[in-house]
Design an enzyme around this catalytic site. Structure first.
Site, PDB file in Angstrom:
ATOM      1  N   SER A   1       0.827  -1.197   0.000  1.00 10.35           N
ATOM      2  CA  SER A   1       0.000   0.000   0.000  1.00 10.35           C
ATOM      3  C   SER A   1       0.860   1.245   0.000  1.00 10.35           C
ATOM      4  CB  SER A   1      -0.920   0.020   1.235  1.00 10.35           C
ATOM      5  OG  SER A   1      -1.755  -1.113   1.279  1.00 10.35           O
TER       6      SER A   1
ATOM      7  N   SER B   1      -3.526  -3.481  -3.000  1.00 12.18           N
ATOM      8  CA  SER B   1      -2.834  -2.290  -2.515  1.00 12.18           C
ATOM      9  C   SER B   1      -3.832  -1.238  -2.075  1.00 12.18           C
ATOM     10  CB  SER B   1      -1.932  -1.725  -3.624  1.00 12.18           C
ATOM     11  OG  SER B   1      -1.057  -0.750  -3.120  1.00 12.18           O
TER      12      SER B   1
ATOM     13  N   ASP C   1      -4.124   2.318  -1.817  1.00 11.29           N
ATOM     14  CA  ASP C   1      -3.479   3.539  -2.304  1.00 11.29           C
ATOM     15  C   ASP C   1      -4.408   4.711  -2.038  1.00 11.29           C
ATOM     16  OD1 ASP C   1      -1.483   1.832  -3.288  1.00 11.29           O
ATOM     17  OD2 ASP C   1      -2.539   1.584  -5.186  1.00 11.29           O
TER      18      ASP C   1
END
Length: 352
Positions: free
Chosen positions: A239, A277, A279
């Protein structure tokens, strides 16, 4: 430890950087870290983690809120407080960063800190919205041990200052990886100028980088050597949390437009916002201090014109500062050993 990438001859973008090339170039913004780096037992358990606090100003953020927004590039993350930030367009607490399982403890510690400073919360006024972001550091950190405590969050806030923020394997970045190498905390800034009336605005970025595989990093683009030993490591559910600060007078909606461009800087490094992830971008502007209580029916704020060329410069600044902050998280990090002897090497920015 290597220096920032700019000191190594890698210049990102076209806009000038701030004096410290750090998020703290935005006047009043403070950053503090608490780093945990110690064995927990004789069987390989290790605390390799920490807490990072970003304060929009040195006053009481609950009483003097700032305009804010957030944007999710990919939602595989465990944050607190972003729903209300986007609904009301204000930030009323420090922005806290830690590891995934540290979110409850950091939330509790931040709550305790803010309750101590605001005796009216929950009694004569409403509750408080706390903002905490995370990345998964379980390759280096014994994350199930839950080593981060509320006291660490309080200490990170108390350690915050306007000095150049420490970067690399510090605070929340202690156990993080980036492109299979040691990542963590990185920061950068840009100055946006309006020549016609000599107005300058500052855009600062701080990242917690924990994403990507070695083969995804666009090393050739930065003219650095790809001959070093390639890493086969990749973060578990990697991340990145991106925090963008500015002193430009923007509405929450305008700020959302600016922070969306942080994804451009992330993509330039080689990320494609992978499935696992988280983000996430959190942004705020210090241009407006919004009092918690007021008697007026109408409030007035100044904001930039939407169609003025300055908006494009702010978009550019967000992309450039994010890209350079990510590279700085790599270049400033040190080779780190943690849980069960796991070691993550620092990336060597050698000129090709």
């Amino acid at each position: 430890m290597q220096g920032k990438v700019r000191q190594l001859g890698i210049e990102i973008g076209v806009l000038p950087v701030g004096q410290k090339n750090c998020i703290t170039d935005v006047e009043g913004v403070q950053v503090g870290h608490v780093t945990l780096d110690e064995p927990l037992d004789q069987n390989g358990a290790y605390a390799c983690t920490g807490v990072t606090a970003i304060l929009p100003h040195g006053g009481n953020v609950f009483q003097q809120k700032v305009t804010a927004a957030s944007y999710v590039l990919n939602g595989f993350g465990k944050t607190t407080g972003l729903v209300q930030v986007n609904e009301l367009g204000v930030l009323e607490s420090p922005i806290m960063l830690t590891n995934t399982f540290g979110v409850p403890a950091v939330t509790q510690g931040t709550l305790s800190y803010m309750l101590d400073r605001n005796e009216d919360i929950g009694l004569t006024t409403g509750t408080i919205n706390l903002v905490v972001g995370e990345c998964n550091d379980s390759y280096l950190n014994s994350i199930r041990a839950c080593s981060v405590t509320p006291a660490h969050a309080i200490e990170a806030i108390r350690q915050a200052s306007t000095k150049t923020a420490q970067e690399g394997a510090v605070g929340a970045g202690k156990g993080m990886m980036c492109f299979g190498y040691k990542g963590g905390i990185g920061s950068s800034s840009r100055i946006v100028k309006v020549e016609s009336n000599e107005v300058n605005y500052t855009v600062g970025c701080l990242v917690l980088s924990n994403f990507g595989q070695d083969r995804e990093f666009l090393a050739e683009y930065y003219k650095v050597s790809t001959m070093q030993n390639q890493s086969t490591l990749s973060p578990t559910d990697g991340s990145i949390i991106i925090v963008l600060a500015t002193d430009a007078p923007l509405s929450s909606r305008q700020l959302t437009r600016v922070i969306k461009r942080c994804g451009i800087g992330l993509g330039r490094t080689g990320s494609h916002f992978s499935h696992g992830s988280g983000d996430i971008v959190i942004g705020f502007t210090t241009a407006h201090c919004i009092p918690h209580t007021a008697d007026q029916l109408i409030e007035t704020r100044t904001q930039l014109r939407e169609d003025h060329p300055i908006m494009n410069q702010l978009f550019t600044a967000a992309a450039e500062a994010t890209e350079e902050a990510i590279l700085n998280s790599l270049s400033q990090a040190q080779t780190t050993t943690g849980r069960n002897g796991h070691t993550v090497q620092a990336y060597s920015f050698q000129q090709a």
